[in-house]
Enzyme design. Structure first.
Site: not given
Lengths: 206, 206
Positions: A12, A14
């Site tokens: 991932d 952010e």
């Protein structure tokens, strides 16, 4: 002697490698509504339409939004961590962000592969958004597994959980306490050094 | 106004971004058999088993092979081309090389994503090879298309043709005359600047 299977790591973005883009836009514009996340509004379409309406109401242009995004830097240590990881194993970044937001941050990270969505821009107005595919994080993991990679997935929040579940191994990085509590099956850590060790351990067990 | 679809570019590696690894090993070791390619021996397994037998007969260790590979550099202009392309569109390198050979070259190219196969190394001997999946180039293209990317594929030789056929658009780069003659449906070029223009043209037509 059997050869070990080939591994691939999906991350991932952010919260793992970069700051949260919408939080940064909220801070710069002073529009508190933009602080809302999928934790406050689980319907992503309602959330995004609300963000667009809030930007329109305040007269915030795409130029202004991109100035904020282009001012963002990866989290401290993120680029070094990523390069170390890439020297060990193929890495793919999976994010529900948009290509327009991702590009300046990927430049800072040395252009890793980012799979994400896109914004619809009309003139200088953020008009809409297009999800390239639903649940793209989990579907991407399934695609790499179908190509005979063993996949380690690293995420921090609720929208990463289908991705972690689809992977051969999942790791939580800097996840909130409630996410950690609800997913005791995943190891978790907060430092990049520890994350490298956890990923190595997953790969050695494949 | 409809938003344009999201695009992704897949590139073959040897001949497009880097020299041919086996040719370099042939030159360094003086083993002419290693100059044979899939053009001379269409059965890849026969070719690879022959390469391994030739290395064994000459007592060439994995250490020596890796010294050759680590001495290779990307083709002139390749890194700059790749970075320019990555700033425009997500890029994936698809090669039938092996992770052990790919790693030093990927370091020189700034760690782009490379999907490939793996060698089986026993002690200091190249003992065998493992194809991660058959026809991985075409299958990877199909996977990215299933994830709703429009795919431009760039290759130079016969083993790229299923990949080009699986893509939304195919381009030949520095291909031999017979490959060009047999595949008149694909545009071809030999300079990175022209390749960028051809890729841009494909994406604009999606």
């Amino acid at each position: 002697m059997p050869s070990p299977p080939q591994s691939l790591v999906v991350l991932d973005v952010e919260g793992v490698l970069t700051p949260e883009v919408w939080i940064a836009v909220a801070e710069r514009t002073g529009i508190d509504f933009l602080r809302r996340t999928t934790r406050d509004e689980p319907d992503y379409d309602v959330l995004m339409k609300g963000r667009i309406a809030a930007l329109d109401a305040a007269g915030i242009t795409m130029t202004t939004i991109m100035e904020v995004v282009e001012g963002l830097m990866p989290l401290p240590g993120a680029r070094r961590f990523l390069e170390e990881l890439q020297s060990r194993v193929p890495v793919v970044l999976l994010s529900d962000t948009f290509e327009q937001f991702g590009r300046p941050l990927m430049a800072e990270l040395g252009w890793p592969l980012l799979l994400c969505h896109t914004l619809v821009v009309e003139g200088d107005r953020l008009a809409d958004y297009r999800l390239r595919v639903n649940d793209q994080k989990a579907r991407s993991v399934e695609a790499f597994r179908a190509l005979n990679y063993r996949v380690v997935a690293v995420g921090d929040s609720y929208n990463d959980m289908t991705m972690l579940a689809a992977a051969d191994s999942g790791i939580l990085f800097r996840a909130p306490d409630n996410v950690i509590a609800e997913h005791p099956q995943y190891p978790c850590c907060t430092a990049y050094e520890d994350l490298l060790d956890l990923i190595d351990g997953c790969i050695l067990n494949f």
